[in-house]
Design a protein around this motif. Structure first.
Motif, mmCIF file in Angstrom:
data_model
loop_
_atom_site.group_PDB
_atom_site.id
_atom_site.type_symbol
_atom_site.label_atom_id
_atom_site.label_comp_id
_atom_site.label_asym_id
_atom_site.label_seq_id
_atom_site.Cartn_x
_atom_site.Cartn_y
_atom_site.Cartn_z
ATOM 1 N N TRP A 442 0.863 -1.190 0.000
ATOM 2 C CA TRP A 442 0.000 0.000 0.000
ATOM 3 C C TRP A 442 0.895 1.235 0.000
ATOM 4 C CZ3 TRP A 442 -3.995 1.476 4.390
ATOM 5 C CH2 TRP A 442 -4.798 2.519 3.921
ATOM 6 N N ILE A 443 0.693 2.097 -1.007
ATOM 7 C CA ILE A 443 1.498 3.302 -1.185
ATOM 8 C C ILE A 443 0.594 4.515 -1.003
ATOM 9 C CG2 ILE A 443 3.107 4.482 -2.743
ATOM 10 C CD1 ILE A 443 3.060 1.797 -4.387
ATOM 11 N N ALA A 444 1.036 5.495 -0.219
ATOM 12 C CA ALA A 444 0.238 6.704 -0.020
ATOM 13 C C ALA A 444 1.155 7.894 0.210
ATOM 14 C CB ALA A 444 -0.715 6.533 1.158
ATOM 15 N N ARG A 445 0.677 9.066 -0.153
ATOM 16 C CA ARG A 445 1.465 10.286 0.018
ATOM 17 C C ARG A 445 1.463 10.772 1.458
ATOM 18 N NH1 ARG A 445 -0.561 13.850 -5.224
ATOM 19 N NH2 ARG A 445 0.319 12.484 -6.843
ATOM 20 N N SER A 446 0.327 10.659 2.138
ATOM 21 C CA SER A 446 0.205 11.193 3.493
ATOM 22 C C SER A 446 -0.047 10.073 4.489
ATOM 23 C CB SER A 446 -0.930 12.210 3.564
ATOM 24 O OG SER A 446 -2.175 11.578 3.329
ATOM 25 N N LEU A 447 0.360 10.297 5.721
ATOM 26 C CA LEU A 447 0.162 9.310 6.774
ATOM 27 C C LEU A 447 -1.318 9.137 7.104
ATOM 28 C CD1 LEU A 447 1.775 7.486 8.750
ATOM 29 C CD2 LEU A 447 1.591 9.333 10.419
ATOM 30 N N GLU A 448 -2.103 10.224 6.938
ATOM 31 C CA GLU A 448 -3.535 10.160 7.259
ATOM 32 C C GLU A 448 -4.252 9.088 6.444
ATOM 33 O OE1 GLU A 448 -1.902 12.856 6.573
ATOM 34 O OE2 GLU A 448 -2.157 14.317 8.204
ATOM 35 N N ASN A 482 6.925 13.732 2.807
ATOM 36 C CA ASN A 482 7.005 14.342 4.143
ATOM 37 C C ASN A 482 7.052 13.295 5.259
ATOM 38 O OD1 ASN A 482 6.770 16.934 2.904
ATOM 39 N ND2 ASN A 482 4.549 16.675 2.851
ATOM 40 N N TYR A 483 7.921 12.312 5.078
ATOM 41 C CA TYR A 483 8.052 11.246 6.071
ATOM 42 C C TYR A 483 8.557 11.829 7.394
ATOM 43 C CZ TYR A 483 9.383 6.702 8.038
ATOM 44 O OH TYR A 483 9.499 5.582 8.828
ATOM 45 N N ASP A 484 7.894 11.449 8.495
ATOM 46 C CA ASP A 484 8.220 12.000 9.813
ATOM 47 C C ASP A 484 8.146 10.874 10.849
ATOM 48 O OD1 ASP A 484 8.327 13.297 12.281
ATOM 49 O OD2 ASP A 484 7.233 15.046 11.566
ATOM 50 N N ALA A 489 5.327 7.636 15.040
ATOM 51 C CA ALA A 489 5.252 7.074 16.388
ATOM 52 C C ALA A 489 4.002 7.559 17.118
ATOM 53 C CB ALA A 489 6.502 7.457 17.166
ATOM 54 N N GLU A 490 3.606 8.813 16.850
ATOM 55 C CA GLU A 490 2.424 9.374 17.502
ATOM 56 C C GLU A 490 1.147 8.682 17.035
ATOM 57 O OE1 GLU A 490 0.065 13.661 17.717
ATOM 58 O OE2 GLU A 490 2.182 13.607 17.130
ATOM 59 N N CYS A 491 1.076 8.400 15.738
ATOM 60 C CA CYS A 491 -0.150 7.807 15.176
ATOM 61 C C CYS A 491 -0.212 6.294 15.382
ATOM 62 C CB CYS A 491 -0.236 8.128 13.680
ATOM 63 S SG CYS A 491 -0.557 9.866 13.313
ATOM 64 N N PHE A 492 0.914 5.620 15.253
ATOM 65 C CA PHE A 492 0.912 4.157 15.289
ATOM 66 C C PHE A 492 1.839 3.588 16.369
ATOM 67 C CE2 PHE A 492 -0.054 5.208 10.776
ATOM 68 C CZ PHE A 492 -1.347 4.688 10.746
ATOM 69 N N GLY A 493 2.066 4.368 17.433
ATOM 70 C CA GLY A 493 2.932 3.885 18.501
ATOM 71 C C GLY A 493 2.388 2.657 19.192
ATOM 72 N N ASP A 494 1.033 2.538 19.280
ATOM 73 C CA ASP A 494 0.411 1.389 19.920
ATOM 74 C C ASP A 494 0.067 0.286 18.923
ATOM 75 O OD1 ASP A 494 -1.434 2.899 18.602
ATOM 76 O OD2 ASP A 494 -3.037 2.624 20.080
ATOM 77 N N MET A 495 0.532 0.417 17.672
ATOM 78 C CA MET A 495 0.281 -0.605 16.638
ATOM 79 C C MET A 495 1.612 -0.988 15.991
ATOM 80 S SD MET A 495 -3.141 1.118 14.916
ATOM 81 C CE MET A 495 -3.535 -0.288 13.883
ATOM 82 N N PRO A 496 2.420 -1.777 16.678
ATOM 83 C CA PRO A 496 3.742 -2.128 16.137
ATOM 84 C C PRO A 496 3.677 -2.874 14.817
ATOM 85 C CG PRO A 496 3.186 -3.483 18.056
ATOM 86 C CD PRO A 496 2.174 -2.397 17.989
#
Length: 561
Positions: A442-448, A482-484, A489-496
């Motif tokens: 899955w490829i996407a431009r934004s993390l959202e 805009n990889y950050d 970590a903020e969005c998927f910190g609880d989903m390793p």
């Protein structure tokens, strides 16, 4: 060596892609040559050919090509016909049906390009006929001459007569449709593209008006007036009884029976039957829907849940899509969207995930956002009426084939993930055996964008881990702009399971396909993709390239652009 291999596989793909165009061109050439030969050698058209020359043969040779094309061009876009094919042949020859569904747009484009090219040739030939009618005017044969005399005006014949006027209108409509049907125009001015394509109704209407001038006339008494009798002088003619018997009457002419209207009528009937069935279906109680839930999603998208008003569960297959109309926005526009959640026991509804692209989805998004804001400010009270929709479908797509495949690689770009979501949710809720191995890129431009279905991906991985089948579902996620690390970590910190599979940039397709070839030597893998044209070309090329390494890679793609 790698460059040579790329050129080789690209050439093979080119030849395969355009084999249909070559066959269609060959068929048209045979039809043209047959008609050209008939008019060139038929004694009934001797006098008309003497006036017009090869212009007559070319114009009449292209006419049956135009007729056949007009009869067939609406068929690939006939969704009712595609549904009928799916019901009749879907069980016996799924792969052939999927291949046809994948190529419907290509078939329509081939027919459209052929129609435009042949129409231009036909028009040029008729323009030469107008010039020859005036230049070769003969008072003896004014019955078959379209011109009123040697001083007649070319512009009068071209724009005032029924044949000339209708021909100009048809050519202009074809050019307008072709220009606005280009990909760049479709993406920027979709409404103009849809509107201009309905000009084909004008084109078909003019086809019935086009032959009213009766400019093509044949000799009706060839048995009593042989060709070239007019070249014999009266003295010679009356002194020879045998010659007199062959030329006893002056030539008589008449217009032939008009059957050309049948061909555009076939294409028109196909179109009218299709839209009639779809209109009745979309407005019937059977497929009437009520809006249950709408809200704006992260990544500039819309979540839409529609419930069927009928009690019986509507049968929808994974990967199918529907056409959606919002009468509040437009009563003419229908837009395709893949279903992301199917009806189930106790829930007779479907879910759509709509990415904002274009003015229609932008306006829909604005309305949804306004409703959400007002509800929040008014303690949950909705001051607006529900946004209502009309639904046309569901329709089969190439993605419906995924459940029949043992091993699949699905490549989705942005909202292109949606055809795979129903498969993913089915794997979550049931214990189906196929597909036995699933690879997701899955490829996407934004993390959202990844927030849309990250929960389903994580839960599906956990399910297979708990069943001791960790290799059944393989995932790679690519964040391209805009990889950050901190935001990740903020969005998927609880989903390793999501965080560890997130990569910066774009995939290295060589690595992806080398893994497939290594894992499945001498086995079949079905590769599906949904995304932009550039991605489709690249994946198709890699499938061709790596199929030679012992792994049979079959490629399918979905696209609505």
């Amino acid at each position: 060596m790698e460059r040579v291999n790329k050129i080789y596989h690209s050439s093979r793909n080119f030849m395969f892609k355009y084999i249909i165009a070559l066959l269609w061109t060959g068929f048209n050439f045979v039809v043209f040559c047959k008609a050209f030969s008939n008019y060139h050698h038929d004694v009934e058209y001797y006098y008309l050919t003497r006036i017009l020359g090869n212009g007559l043969c070319v114009s009449r040779g292209t006419a049956p090509v135009l007729n056949v094309t007009m009869a067939l061009i609406t068929l690939p876009t006939c969704k009712t016909f595609n549904v009928l094919l799916h019901k009749l042949f879907g069980r016996w020859s799924t792969r052939l049906l999927v291949h046809y569904l994948e190529k419907t747009k290509v078939l329509h484009q081939i027919l459209g390009c052929g129609l435009l090219i042949v129409a231009i040739v036909h028009s040029v030939a008729h323009f030469m006929n107008i010039v020859n009618f005036i230049d070769n005017y003969d008072e003896r044969y004014r019955e078959i001459n379209w011109a009123n005399g040697p001083d007649d005006n070319i512009l009068r014949l071209l724009f005032v007569t029924p044949t000339g006027f209708s021909g100009c209108i048809m050519l202009l409509t074809l050019v307008a449709m072709a220009y606005l049907a280009r990909r760049s125009m479709r993406d920027r001015f979709y409404n103009s593209f849809v509107t201009s394509h309905h000009l084909f109704l004008v084109f078909y209407g003019m086809m019935f008006y086009h032959p009213l001038s009766n400019i093509i006339k044949h000799q009706t008494n060839v048995d009593k007036h042989k060709i070239m009798c007019d070249l014999v002088d009266n003295v010679t003619l009356h002194s020879n009884e045998d010659l007199l018997a062959l030329c006893e009457e002056p030539p008589q002419f008449a217009a032939g029976d008009k059957r050309a209207w049948i061909w555009p009528l076939i294409g028109l009937v196909i179109y009218l039957a299709d839209i009639s069935v779809r209109y009745l279906t979309s407005h019937s109680e059977r497929y009437r829907v009520a809006t249950v839930q709408t809200y704006a999603m992260a990544g500039h998208a819309i979540h839409l849940r529609l419930q069927f008003c009928r009690k019986a569960t509507v049968k929808i297959l994974p990967g199918q899509y529907v056409l959606l109309q919002c009468p509040a926005l437009s009563t003419l526009e229908w837009h395709p969207f893949t279903i992301t959640e199917l009806p189930s026991e106790g829930r007779n509804d479907i879910t759509l995930t709509i990415k904002v692209r274009g003015d229609w989805t932008e306006e829909l998004y604005d309305r949804v956002v306004q409703r959400d804001q007002c509800k929040r400010h008014l303690d949950g009270v909705d001051p607006y009426r529900r946004i209502e929709f009309l639904l046309d479908g569901p329709y089969p797509s190439v993605m419906s084939n995924m459940l029949d495949c043992k091993r699949i690689l699905f490549v989705g770009a942005g909202v292109g993930i949606t055809p795979f979501v129903t498969i993913m949710r089915m794997l979550l809720s049931t214990n189906i055996a196929q597909p036995a191995r699933v690879h997701l890129v899955w490829i996407a431009r934004s993390l959202e964008t990844f927030l849309w279905f990250s929960d389903e991906i994580a839960r599906l991985q956990e399910k297979f881990w708990s069943q001791n089948k960790p290799d059944r579902f393989w995932v790679q996620l690519y964040w391209t702009q805009n990889y950050d690390e901190h935001l990740l970590a903020e969005c998927f910190g609880d989903m390793p399971s999501i965080k560890t599979r997130m990569h910066r940039g774009r995939p290295n397709w060589n690595d992806v396909f080398i893994d497939l070839v290594t894992l499945y030597p001498k086995k079949a893998v079905s590769v599906f993709s949904c995304g932009p044209k550039e991605l489709t070309k690249e994946i198709r090329l890699k499938c061709k390239e790596y199929s030679k390494h012992g792994c049979k890679l079959s490629y399918f793609h979905e696209g609505f652009g």
